[in-house]
Design a protein around this motif. Structure first.
Motif, PDB file in Angstrom:
ATOM      1  N   GLY A  55     -10.716   1.595   9.298  1.00 38.50           N
ATOM      2  CA  GLY A  55      -9.782   0.580   8.818  1.00 38.50           C
ATOM      3  C   GLY A  55      -9.901   0.320   7.332  1.00 38.50           C
ATOM      4  O   GLY A  55      -9.280  -0.621   6.814  1.00 38.50           O
ATOM      5  N   ALA A  56     -10.704   1.132   6.643  1.00 39.49           N
ATOM      6  CA  ALA A  56     -10.965   0.854   5.220  1.00 39.49           C
ATOM      7  C   ALA A  56     -10.863   2.114   4.369  1.00 39.49           C
ATOM      8  O   ALA A  56     -11.279   2.128   3.217  1.00 39.49           O
ATOM      9  CB  ALA A  56     -12.367   0.252   5.081  1.00 39.49           C
ATOM     10  N   THR A  57     -10.305   3.171   4.931  1.00 41.70           N
ATOM     11  CA  THR A  57     -10.313   4.482   4.293  1.00 41.70           C
ATOM     12  C   THR A  57      -9.205   4.617   3.236  1.00 41.70           C
ATOM     13  O   THR A  57      -8.278   3.808   3.186  1.00 41.70           O
ATOM     14  CB  THR A  57     -10.113   5.548   5.403  1.00 41.70           C
ATOM     15  OG1 THR A  57      -9.944   6.805   4.844  1.00 41.70           O
ATOM     16  CG2 THR A  57      -8.898   5.250   6.260  1.00 41.70           C
ATOM     17  N   THR A  58      -9.275   5.682   2.427  1.00 36.95           N
ATOM     18  CA  THR A  58      -8.188   5.973   1.488  1.00 36.95           C
ATOM     19  C   THR A  58      -6.996   6.575   2.230  1.00 36.95           C
ATOM     20  O   THR A  58      -5.861   6.477   1.772  1.00 36.95           O
ATOM     21  CB  THR A  58      -8.660   6.963   0.404  1.00 36.95           C
ATOM     22  OG1 THR A  58      -9.993   6.626   0.023  1.00 36.95           O
ATOM     23  CG2 THR A  58      -7.782   6.914  -0.815  1.00 36.95           C
ATOM     24  N   ALA A  59      -7.307   7.253   3.349  1.00 32.22           N
ATOM     25  CA  ALA A  59      -6.279   7.785   4.256  1.00 32.22           C
ATOM     26  C   ALA A  59      -5.475   8.946   3.679  1.00 32.22           C
ATOM     27  O   ALA A  59      -4.261   9.033   3.843  1.00 32.22           O
ATOM     28  CB  ALA A  59      -5.373   6.669   4.765  1.00 32.22           C
ATOM     29  N   LYS A  60      -6.185   9.856   2.998  1.00 32.52           N
ATOM     30  CA  LYS A  60      -5.588  11.150   2.664  1.00 32.52           C
ATOM     31  C   LYS A  60      -5.934  12.101   3.804  1.00 32.52           C
ATOM     32  O   LYS A  60      -7.057  12.062   4.309  1.00 32.52           O
ATOM     33  CB  LYS A  60      -6.215  11.729   1.393  1.00 32.52           C
ATOM     34  CG  LYS A  60      -6.182  10.835   0.162  1.00 32.52           C
ATOM     35  CD  LYS A  60      -7.074  11.452  -0.923  1.00 32.52           C
ATOM     36  CE  LYS A  60      -7.087  10.665  -2.198  1.00 32.52           C
ATOM     37  NZ  LYS A  60      -8.084  11.173  -3.171  1.00 32.52           N
ATOM     38  N   VAL A  61      -4.988  12.938   4.178  1.00 29.80           N
ATOM     39  CA  VAL A  61      -5.277  13.944   5.209  1.00 29.80           C
ATOM     40  C   VAL A  61      -5.091  15.295   4.538  1.00 29.80           C
ATOM     41  O   VAL A  61      -3.960  15.708   4.277  1.00 29.80           O
ATOM     42  CB  VAL A  61      -4.320  13.796   6.413  1.00 29.80           C
ATOM     43  CG1 VAL A  61      -4.693  14.771   7.514  1.00 29.80           C
ATOM     44  CG2 VAL A  61      -4.348  12.358   6.937  1.00 29.80           C
ATOM     45  N   ARG A 100      -4.424   7.482  -4.958  1.00 34.07           N
ATOM     46  CA  ARG A 100      -3.200   7.747  -4.213  1.00 34.07           C
ATOM     47  C   ARG A 100      -2.315   6.517  -4.351  1.00 34.07           C
ATOM     48  O   ARG A 100      -2.777   5.486  -4.848  1.00 34.07           O
ATOM     49  CB  ARG A 100      -3.449   8.059  -2.728  1.00 34.07           C
ATOM     50  CG  ARG A 100      -3.977   6.892  -1.927  1.00 34.07           C
ATOM     51  CD  ARG A 100      -3.801   7.062  -0.410  1.00 34.07           C
ATOM     52  NE  ARG A 100      -2.444   6.725   0.028  1.00 34.07           N
ATOM     53  CZ  ARG A 100      -2.102   6.536   1.316  1.00 34.07           C
ATOM     54  NH1 ARG A 100      -3.010   6.662   2.279  1.00 34.07           N
ATOM     55  NH2 ARG A 100      -0.874   6.223   1.654  1.00 34.07           N
ATOM     56  N   THR A 101      -1.074   6.645  -3.946  1.00 33.24           N
ATOM     57  CA  THR A 101      -0.217   5.462  -3.914  1.00 33.24           C
ATOM     58  C   THR A 101       0.221   5.193  -2.478  1.00 33.24           C
ATOM     59  O   THR A 101       0.165   6.079  -1.622  1.00 33.24           O
ATOM     60  CB  THR A 101       1.037   5.627  -4.780  1.00 33.24           C
ATOM     61  OG1 THR A 101       1.694   6.824  -4.384  1.00 33.24           O
ATOM     62  CG2 THR A 101       0.705   5.673  -6.243  1.00 33.24           C
ATOM     63  N   VAL A 102       0.635   3.956  -2.255  1.00 26.81           N
ATOM     64  CA  VAL A 102       1.137   3.564  -0.931  1.00 26.81           C
ATOM     65  C   VAL A 102       2.525   2.969  -1.138  1.00 26.81           C
ATOM     66  O   VAL A 102       2.657   1.947  -1.816  1.00 26.81           O
ATOM     67  CB  VAL A 102       0.232   2.481  -0.302  1.00 26.81           C
ATOM     68  CG1 VAL A 102       0.706   2.152   1.116  1.00 26.81           C
ATOM     69  CG2 VAL A 102      -1.228   2.895  -0.312  1.00 26.81           C
ATOM     70  N   PRO A 103       3.560   3.621  -0.608  1.00 23.33           N
ATOM     71  CA  PRO A 103       4.886   3.008  -0.724  1.00 23.33           C
ATOM     72  C   PRO A 103       4.976   1.785   0.185  1.00 23.33           C
ATOM     73  O   PRO A 103       4.591   1.861   1.357  1.00 23.33           O
ATOM     74  CB  PRO A 103       5.834   4.117  -0.255  1.00 23.33           C
ATOM     75  CG  PRO A 103       5.002   5.178   0.351  1.00 23.33           C
ATOM     76  CD  PRO A 103       3.555   4.875   0.142  1.00 23.33           C
ATOM     77  N   THR A 104       5.401   0.652  -0.361  1.00 23.48           N
ATOM     78  CA  THR A 104       5.591  -0.544   0.476  1.00 23.48           C
ATOM     79  C   THR A 104       6.987  -1.084   0.181  1.00 23.48           C
ATOM     80  O   THR A 104       7.575  -0.743  -0.853  1.00 23.48           O
ATOM     81  CB  THR A 104       4.555  -1.653   0.146  1.00 23.48           C
ATOM     82  OG1 THR A 104       4.894  -2.226  -1.114  1.00 23.48           O
ATOM     83  CG2 THR A 104       3.139  -1.135   0.118  1.00 23.48           C
ATOM     84  N   PRO A 105       7.515  -1.958   1.038  1.00 25.47           N
ATOM     85  CA  PRO A 105       8.851  -2.522   0.779  1.00 25.47           C
ATOM     86  C   PRO A 105       8.910  -3.237  -0.563  1.00 25.47           C
ATOM     87  O   PRO A 105       9.944  -3.273  -1.221  1.00 25.47           O
ATOM     88  CB  PRO A 105       9.047  -3.506   1.931  1.00 25.47           C
ATOM     89  CG  PRO A 105       8.124  -3.051   3.002  1.00 25.47           C
ATOM     90  CD  PRO A 105       6.964  -2.396   2.330  1.00 25.47           C
ATOM     91  N   GLY A 106       7.750  -3.777  -1.032  1.00 26.10           N
ATOM     92  CA  GLY A 106       7.732  -4.501  -2.308  1.00 26.10           C
ATOM     93  C   GLY A 106       7.486  -3.608  -3.509  1.00 26.10           C
ATOM     94  O   GLY A 106       7.326  -4.112  -4.623  1.00 26.10           O
ATOM     95  N   GLY A 107       7.372  -2.294  -3.343  1.00 23.84           N
ATOM     96  CA  GLY A 107       7.112  -1.373  -4.452  1.00 23.84           C
ATOM     97  C   GLY A 107       5.834  -0.582  -4.205  1.00 23.84           C
ATOM     98  O   GLY A 107       5.169  -0.739  -3.182  1.00 23.84           O
TER      99      GLY A 107
END
Ligand SMILES: Cc1cc2nc3c(=O)[nH]c(=O)nc-3n(C[C@H](O)[C@H](O)[C@H](O)COP(=O)(O)OP(=O)(O)OC[C@H]3O[C@@H](n4cnc5c(N)ncnc54)[C@H](O)[C@@H]3O)c2cc1C
Ligand code: FES
Length: 486
Positions: free
Chosen positions: A63-69, A274-281
């Motif tokens: 639940g705390a990872t960078t989450a690159k695969v 990395r980036t994370v696309p979110t509804p707010g940008g």
């Protein structure tokens, strides 16, 4: 230290009670990626499965990872090749490609937020570039479609880079929630707040089974899987052959946009982006500054230096979250997925992913489920060589004499009476000041104070305890002794 950015969405698995006195086909200990994927795969093949989780789903690194695969993992492929040869590097790459394909399929079927991205490993200096060339050579020798860049159009320092296109990133908390739901749909019972404190293989032949003891009750299973990141309950060679590394991540609101991709540096201190696309940008992640758990001083400054990096190279980036988590490096350099020496073939463990366990978990889970059914696993992480293991052991155990001396010195401290054990005093997040014994209940190492997390951390195998001695993460299975009255 704060909570992981991903935790902004809750995971609410269906609530299940402890299966007191029941017998099931498989007990899985730990509800991170490894545990939930194992449970899902075993249930899909018709097994009755219970997952026992000490805290809540995804409470560990998942639940705390960078989450690159990604199959490109810094310079791991050339490092594995140099230790164990090209065939082992090939098997490792294939197991991780298997993980990537599994996740792409799972995310599509279950609507988990995910994106295809290029993976990039970059170098700033001459030595880094030469290491990078070795990675490039290995990628080419493995037939992977890697590209070399003599320059990289990014705002942070990077003089050369290797790129592997068509890799993947996802939202890990959405993935955990989807895994829990899918597993529950196949009849898997997930019991949170149930720490396993004992596993005993008993009986012979048809009667062979595992007795499972937890702080929620006892049950039995035909087989058990330890999906506990490090092998909980173990005090033997498996736990001793892994080193816990704690590392740090920050999230920033950053409307500026990063050239699309997932980035990792060759040089230390490692920078992972990395980036994370979110509804707010777009949200920007900057991670790194890892160290062996329980050995670093000034841990709070590790987040500060990531903030400074982001503020320098991404002007206007606004810090929103800072957190840390840990994963385990095995002496073989290869994830472990197999039986525990003391489990009579009925207790398996998977872990030791060297911070690539989101990518590796589907292969590790598949190997265990195949083996438990008596089948030849379809994937493998490859075979380590003795010379490679010996070479890595030198660095893993280099500070062992110093650690033993520190533990002996702490154990010799005779104050305050009446106990002969060293005692530490610290104030927890809620303002309570507690006095706790400072020898780790796992195997007796001297604990060190981690100011960033306000926790007592063990340098031997990574167990961690709150300021008031409550066990946060294993392999230990019990709390520290309180000495408030002394
Ligand atoms: C900072 C950081 C960044 C990372 N980035 C990436 C990345 O970009 N890509 C990637 O592929 N990997 C990455 N990783 C690695 C990846 O996150 C981990 O390898 C993976 O999450 C491990 O999953 P797991 O299920 O094996 O372990 P965990 O997620 O740690 O789960 C273990 C679970 O077992 C439970 N448990 C432990 N002991 C007991 C017990 N006795 N009884 C009951 N339950 C118990 C714990 O509470 C925990 O929930 C990163 C790791 C870190 C630390
Ligand atoms: S975790 Fe093993 S001695 Fe502390």
């Amino acid at each position: 230290m704060g909570t992981s950015f991903w935790r902004r969405t809750p995971i609410d698995p269906p609530a299940d009670g402890f299966p007191e006195g029941e017998h099931v086909d498989l007990v899985v200990v730990g509800a991170g990626f490894t545990g939930l994927i194992t449970a899902l795969m075993a249930a899909a093949r018709g097994s009755s499965v219970v997952v026992l989780e000490a805290h809540t789903v995804g409470a560990g690194a998942s639940g705390a990872t960078t989450a690159k695969v990604s199959v490109l993992q810094g310079t791991r492929l050339s490092t594995i090749r140099s230790a164990h040869g090209l065939d082992t590097a090939r098997a490792y790459a294939e197991a991780n490609q298997h993980g990537l394909d599994w996740w792409a399929d799972f995310c599509q079927v279950h609507g988990v937020d995910s994106q295809r991205r290029r993976a990039v490993t970059f170098a700033k200096g001459r030595r880094g570039i030469s290491t990078l060339r070795e990675e490039m050579t290995t990628l080419v020798d493995l037939g992977l479609p890697a590209r070399w860049h003599d320059s990289l159009d990014v705002p942070f320092p990077a003089r050369a880079a290797v790129e592997l296109p068509d890799q993947f990133q996802l939202d890990p908390v959405e993935a955990l929630a989807a895994l829990a739901l899918a597993a529950a749909g196949l009849g898997v019972r997930i019991v949170e707040h149930s720490r396993v404190t004992g596993l005993k293989a008993r009986g012979q032949g048809e009667d062979a089974h595992v007795e499972v003891r937890s702080d929620g009750g006892t049950c039995t299973a035909r087989n058990a899987v330890l999906a506990t990141a490090s092998p909980a309950l173990d005090r033997g060679p498996t736990v001793a052959s892994m080193e816990a590394e704690r590392s740090y991540l920050c999230a920033f609101e950053y409307p500026g946009g990063l050239p699309s991709g997932m980035y990792g540096s060759v040089e230390s201190p490692v920078r992972s982006l990395r980036t994370v696309p979110t509804p707010g940008g777009e949200v920007l992640f900057v991670g790194g500054n890892g160290h062996r758990t329980g050995t670093a001083r000034g841990t709070a400054s590790r987040i500060d230096s990531l903030r400074e990096y982001a503020e320098k190279y991404f002007p206007g980036a606004e810090f929103t979250h800072g957190w840390s988590a840990q994963d385990f490096h095995p002496v073989t350099l290869l994830p472990r997925s197999g039986p525990m020496p003391w489990g009579r073939g009925r207790v398996h463990f998977a872990g030791g992913y060297s911070k690539w366990g989101l990518t590796g978990a589907p292969a590790a889970a598949g190997i265990m489920v195949d083996r438990l059914e008596g089948r030849q696993p379809r994937v493998s992480f490859g075979k380590p060589t003795l010379t490679g293991v010996l070479r890595t052991s030198v660095s893993l155990y280099a500070d062992l004499p110093a650690q033993l001396a520190a533990t002996a010195a702490q154990a010799a401290v005779r104050k305050p009476r009446p106990t002969l054990r060293p005692i530490g005093e610290a104030t927890g997040d809620d303002g309570e000041t507690c006095r706790v014994g400072l020898l780790c209940p796992h195997m007796g190492a001297a604990l060190a104070w981690n100011e960033a997390e306000r926790s007592w951390d063990c340098p031997w195998h990574g167990s961690r305890f709150s300021a008031c001695g409550e066990l946060l993460e294993g392999p230990a299975t019990g709390d520290l002794t309180r000495h408030d009255e002394a």
